[in-house]
Write a protein that holds these residues in place. Structure first.
Motif, PDB file in Angstrom:
ATOM      1  N   SER A 142       0.825   3.942  -3.106  1.00 12.70           N
ATOM      2  CA  SER A 142       0.344   5.303  -2.863  1.00 12.70           C
ATOM      3  C   SER A 142       1.416   6.354  -3.090  1.00 12.70           C
ATOM      4  O   SER A 142       1.146   7.559  -3.020  1.00 12.70           O
ATOM      5  CB  SER A 142      -0.168   5.419  -1.422  1.00 12.70           C
TER       6      SER A 142
ATOM      7  N   ARG B 265       3.978   6.863  -1.169  1.00 12.11           N
ATOM      8  CA  ARG B 265       4.463   7.411   0.092  1.00 12.11           C
ATOM      9  C   ARG B 265       5.875   6.943   0.442  1.00 12.11           C
ATOM     10  O   ARG B 265       6.503   7.472   1.347  1.00 12.11           O
ATOM     11  CB  ARG B 265       3.509   7.021   1.229  1.00 12.11           C
ATOM     12  N   SER B 266       6.370   5.900  -0.249  1.00  9.71           N
ATOM     13  CA  SER B 266       7.731   5.433   0.042  1.00  9.71           C
ATOM     14  C   SER B 266       8.755   6.369  -0.600  1.00  9.71           C
ATOM     15  O   SER B 266       8.474   7.012  -1.616  1.00  9.71           O
ATOM     16  CB  SER B 266       7.931   4.018  -0.504  1.00  9.71           C
ATOM     17  N   GLU B 267       9.906   6.445   0.009  1.00  4.86           N
ATOM     18  CA  GLU B 267      10.973   7.308  -0.496  1.00  4.86           C
ATOM     19  C   GLU B 267      12.003   6.520  -1.294  1.00  4.86           C
ATOM     20  O   GLU B 267      13.114   6.997  -1.533  1.00  4.86           O
ATOM     21  CB  GLU B 267      11.650   8.034   0.668  1.00  4.86           C
TER      22      GLU B 267
ATOM     23  N   GLN C 196       0.831  -1.204   0.000  1.00  8.80           N
ATOM     24  CA  GLN C 196       0.000   0.000   0.000  1.00  8.80           C
ATOM     25  C   GLN C 196       0.867   1.256   0.000  1.00  8.80           C
ATOM     26  O   GLN C 196       0.552   2.241  -0.677  1.00  8.80           O
ATOM     27  CB  GLN C 196      -0.907  -0.010   1.232  1.00  8.80           C
ATOM     28  N   GLU C 197       1.961   1.218   0.754  1.00 11.01           N
ATOM     29  CA  GLU C 197       2.837   2.382   0.835  1.00 11.01           C
ATOM     30  C   GLU C 197       3.488   2.679  -0.503  1.00 11.01           C
ATOM     31  O   GLU C 197       3.573   3.835  -0.935  1.00 11.01           O
ATOM     32  CB  GLU C 197       3.899   2.142   1.909  1.00 11.01           C
TER      33      GLU C 197
END
Length: 347
Positions: free
Chosen positions: A208, A210-212, A204-205
């Motif tokens: 979306s 949101r991960s770097e 999910q991260e």
């Protein structure tokens, strides 16, 4: 057709029916009227015996194979006998000792599961089956260790101390820093979670945004989690021992049935699904012949019982698979005792 209630059968019909079923289960062959007439429990003329046998056949409880004048129980008849007439006793002292000795050997839980399957097979002269517990330990660390330019080893460490390795293919041109970044990212999100929980959260991260992670590291994380997920789904969840016991002299007279049964056993996932239906049972379950789709063609029976951990939670199912002429009265308590004994070893 459904079996008639026992209360609707006459005393002599019940007595003759019981002699036929018990004789068949003991010998695996149809029981003739002469055998019935020789029983101390029957005081009827041969003509009367044949008349009762005919009535039981019309009720769908007995059948007369074309190769014999004797009778044998149908699946419906066996169900009536098992549910309403069978007298079940505790396993003998020798059987209990054999089960406890085999399960008590020191070693990991997986070894105890294999021993449970083997001892059931040995004692029943059929095939022993055990479903592996549905337990997934929490993960403390995953390391991606490079082997060469194209491969890495994904090393997973569980909170129970277990370490497992999987081989992972690497994309072309992957830098060592991407491998380390992916390792750090996965490990930071695994702590205190099962692999399934961590995979869902990481997925999910990444989805979306949101991960770097950079593109190469995101790809590597996805590959690392995928290789574990695919492997877990493909693992057999069933241990089968003693399938060769099914190739006895009586079975070889019906080689097509035996071949069908062995094919069924090869389909471990299908067998596991059948056993899984016994997970919520309060007591040992018995599936007879055509009552279940999987073994309808092979004419086989399954005796299965759930086993629980020390907190009373169902963690798996074990049992015996064999011909419908299994000695149910002996095997049912044996399966139940093995399930209870195995449960005491499960933490």
């Amino acid at each position: 057709m459904p079996a008639p209630p026992l209360t609707e059968m006459t005393d002599r019909a019940r007595a003759i029916f019981q002699i036929v079923v018990e004789g068949y289960l003991a010998s695996g062959t149809p029981v003739g009227s002469k055998t019935i007439a020789s029983s101390d429990a029957i005081d009827l003329s041969p003509a009367s015996i044949r008349s009762v046998l005919s009535e039981l056949e019309q009720l769908g409880l007995l059948a007369a194979p074309h190769t014999s004048a004797g009778r044998m129980p149908t699946d419906t008849g066996l169900r009536l006998f098992v549910d309403g007439m069978m007298q079940v006793a505790e396993p003998t002292a020798q059987e209990r000792d054999a089960i406890l000795q085999r399960l008590g050997d020191p070693g990991p839980v997986e070894q105890a599961l294999e021993q449970a399957s083997s001892v059931l097979s040995d004692l029943s002269a059929a095939a022993g089956v055990v479903m592996v517990p549905r337990r997934e330990p929490n993960v403390t660390q995953m390391n991606l260790v490079p082997l060469d330019a194209r491969r890495a080893l994904a090393v997973l460490v569980g909170d129970d101390g277990q370490v497992e390795n999987r081989l992972l293919d690497l994309p072309d041109g992957l830098s060592p820093s991407a491998l380390q970044e992916a390792t750090n990212y996965i490990t930071a999100r695994l702590a205190g979670r099962s692999l399934a929980e961590a995979s869902a959260a990481i997925g999910q991260e990444i989805a979306s945004g949101r991960s770097e992670l950079d593109t190469a590291s995101r790809d590597l994380v996805s590959r690392g989690l995928a290789v574990w997920s695919e492997d877990g789904a493909a693992r057999p969840v069933l241990i089968v021992r003693g399938a060769s016991n099914l190739l006895d002299e009586a079975a070889m007279g019906d080689i097509e049935r035996v071949r069908s049964l062995l094919d069924d056993l090869e389909s471990k996932q299908s067998v596991a699904e059948l056993l899984d239906s016994a997970r919520e049972a309060e007591a040992t379950r018995i599936f007879i012949g055509s009552e279940n789709r999987l073994f309808a063609l092979s004419g086989s029976s399954v005796i299965a019982s759930p086993y629980r951990d020390r907190e009373g939670r169902v963690v798996g199912v074990l049992g015996v698979i064999g011909p419908t002429r299994l000695n149910y009265a002996r095997v049912v308590p044996m399966v139940d005792f093995t399930a209870r004994s195995l449960g005491k070893l499960i933490g």
